[in-house]
Design a protein around this motif. Sequence first.
Motif, PDB file in Angstrom:
ATOM      1  N   GLU A 189      16.855  41.717  23.286  1.00 49.39           N
ATOM      2  CA  GLU A 189      16.714  43.172  23.177  1.00 49.39           C
ATOM      3  C   GLU A 189      15.259  43.599  23.370  1.00 49.39           C
ATOM      4  O   GLU A 189      14.986  44.662  23.953  1.00 49.39           O
ATOM      5  N   LEU A 190      14.320  42.767  22.898  1.00 50.55           N
ATOM      6  CA  LEU A 190      12.900  43.078  23.027  1.00 50.55           C
ATOM      7  C   LEU A 190      12.339  42.720  24.395  1.00 50.55           C
ATOM      8  O   LEU A 190      11.162  42.993  24.669  1.00 50.55           O
ATOM      9  N   GLY A 191      13.143  42.104  25.251  1.00 52.35           N
ATOM     10  CA  GLY A 191      12.710  41.838  26.614  1.00 52.35           C
ATOM     11  C   GLY A 191      12.433  40.399  26.969  1.00 52.35           C
ATOM     12  O   GLY A 191      11.878  40.123  28.042  1.00 52.35           O
ATOM     13  N   ALA A 192      12.800  39.453  26.121  1.00 55.99           N
ATOM     14  CA  ALA A 192      12.579  38.041  26.438  1.00 55.99           C
ATOM     15  C   ALA A 192      13.459  37.608  27.610  1.00 55.99           C
ATOM     16  O   ALA A 192      14.565  38.119  27.808  1.00 55.99           O
ATOM     17  N   ASP A 193      12.958  36.656  28.380  1.00 59.73           N
ATOM     18  CA  ASP A 193      13.683  36.108  29.525  1.00 59.73           C
ATOM     19  C   ASP A 193      14.822  35.217  29.012  1.00 59.73           C
ATOM     20  O   ASP A 193      14.561  34.212  28.347  1.00 59.73           O
ATOM     21  N   PRO A 194      16.077  35.554  29.314  1.00 61.01           N
ATOM     22  CA  PRO A 194      17.206  34.740  28.811  1.00 61.01           C
ATOM     23  C   PRO A 194      17.125  33.276  29.203  1.00 61.01           C
ATOM     24  O   PRO A 194      17.658  32.417  28.501  1.00 61.01           O
ATOM     25  N   SER A 195      16.453  32.979  30.317  1.00 60.02           N
ATOM     26  CA  SER A 195      16.426  31.597  30.800  1.00 60.02           C
ATOM     27  C   SER A 195      15.567  30.675  29.935  1.00 60.02           C
ATOM     28  O   SER A 195      15.667  29.449  30.052  1.00 60.02           O
TER      29      SER A 195
END
Length: 417
Positions: A189-195
Motif C-alpha cells: 500500500e505504501l508503494g513497495a515493489d511486490p517482487s
Amino acid sequence: MKIAFIVQWFPALSESFILSQIAHMIDRGHTVEIISQYRTHETLLHPSITQYDLLSKTAFAFSIPRNKILRRLKAVALSAACFFASPRRTVRLLRACWHGGNRFDFPSLFLGLKCIGKSFDVLCAHFGPSGNSGLALKRIGIAPKLIAAFHGYDIRMALAGDRNLYRELFGGADRLLANSQYTQDRLLELGADPSIVQVHPMGIDLAQFPLRDRSIRPQDRELLILTVGRYVPEKGLEFGIRAFARLASRFSHQKARYEIIGFGPEEDKLGRLIRELRLQEVVFLAGPKNHTEVIERLYQADLFLLPSVSEALGVVLLEAQAAGLPIVATETDGIPFAVIPGKSALLVPPADADALADKLCWLIDNPRTWPDMIKAGREHVEAYFNIRKLNEALESLCFQLCQGAKIENRKSAIETD
C-alpha cells in the motif's frame, strides 16, 4: 559471510526473535556484528546476550545531542575526523543523509560515522527506521546487499505520518521482509515493489516449549489468566482489565486472577484503573520478566488474553500456543495470521471489553473445548513458525543475495516448510 544486524535499541529483552537470528548465524560460523542506534539500560538480559558475548560484538551510534546547534556542531566535528580516515565514504554518507532542503537524517549520519571503516557482505536491518540507516550504509559501500525487516510499529509510523518515509528504502533494499500478511499488504500500500517483498514471520524455538499434559483444571483451583505485553496504548491492556472486571462479577464463585507481564509508560495509568475498579486483590501488573520466567508462567497459566488494539503479529501468541494455552484475542491487523481463528483462538473486535469478557466466560464454562484448541495451536506453530526453519530460510536468502543468484519471488518464507 560477514553479516551486520542493524537495530534501533540493544539489548532489548522483548526482541528475542532478533537474538535468535543472530545466534543462528554465529552457530553456523558466520561473522556477526550488531549495529545499534541506541543502547538500552535494561537490567534483565536475554541469556543469548551473555552466552554469545553480544555486547562485545555491538557498535553503538554516536549519541545525538538534543540541542540543534550542538547536534550540528557535533556532526561537523565527527564528519571532519572521519574525513581524514575515509574521505570518499564520509562524503558519500553526507550525501546519503541529506534529503533536500532542511531534511537531514542525523540518526543515520551518527550511526554511519561510527561504522565508517567497517565492511560486510550483507546488512539485516530490523524495523523501518533501521532500514533507512542501512540504506545509507549500503550507499557508502559498507555492504553491497541490504535486507530490511518490518514489524508493525514502523508501518504505523508511515501510515499515520509521512507516507514517503520509506520511499528511498523501497528503491534501495534488496529484500523487504514482513512479519505477517497484514504488514506485507501495508508495505505494498505504501508503494513497495511486490517482487522484493515476502512474509517472514518471527518464529519461536519450539525446543523451549516441550509438550506437557494439560489436563482439565479442577473446579476448586484458582484460574490464572495471563497477558504478556508492553504497557503501551496499542496493547489495549485497559480493555483486558475491564474485561476481567466483568468476568469477576459474573463468576463470583470462581477464584481467578489476572496477571500482566511487561513494562512501559502506561504502568501508572493501568495501576489507577485497577484501583478504581477495586481489583487490587485479583489483577496484578507483574512487571518485566526474562524469557525463561515468561515461559514458566505460560505453563502455569490456564488461559491467555491479548486485548491489543493494534498488533502486527504478536510473537507472544505463538509462545502461548506452543505452551498449550487456549487464547482470547482481538481480530486486528496480523493476529488472525498468528493463530487459527475459531480453532486455536477466539477473536473479538478490538477495544471491546464486553466481547473479551464473553469469550473468556465461554471458555471457563466449556473447559472440554480446551484440548482441541491446544492441539490446533501447537500444530499451527509447528507448521508455520518454527524459528529454526525460518532462520535457515534467512541464511539461505543472505547466501543467494551475496552470490547474485536469482531469488524466487516467494510470497512467504514459511512456504519452505
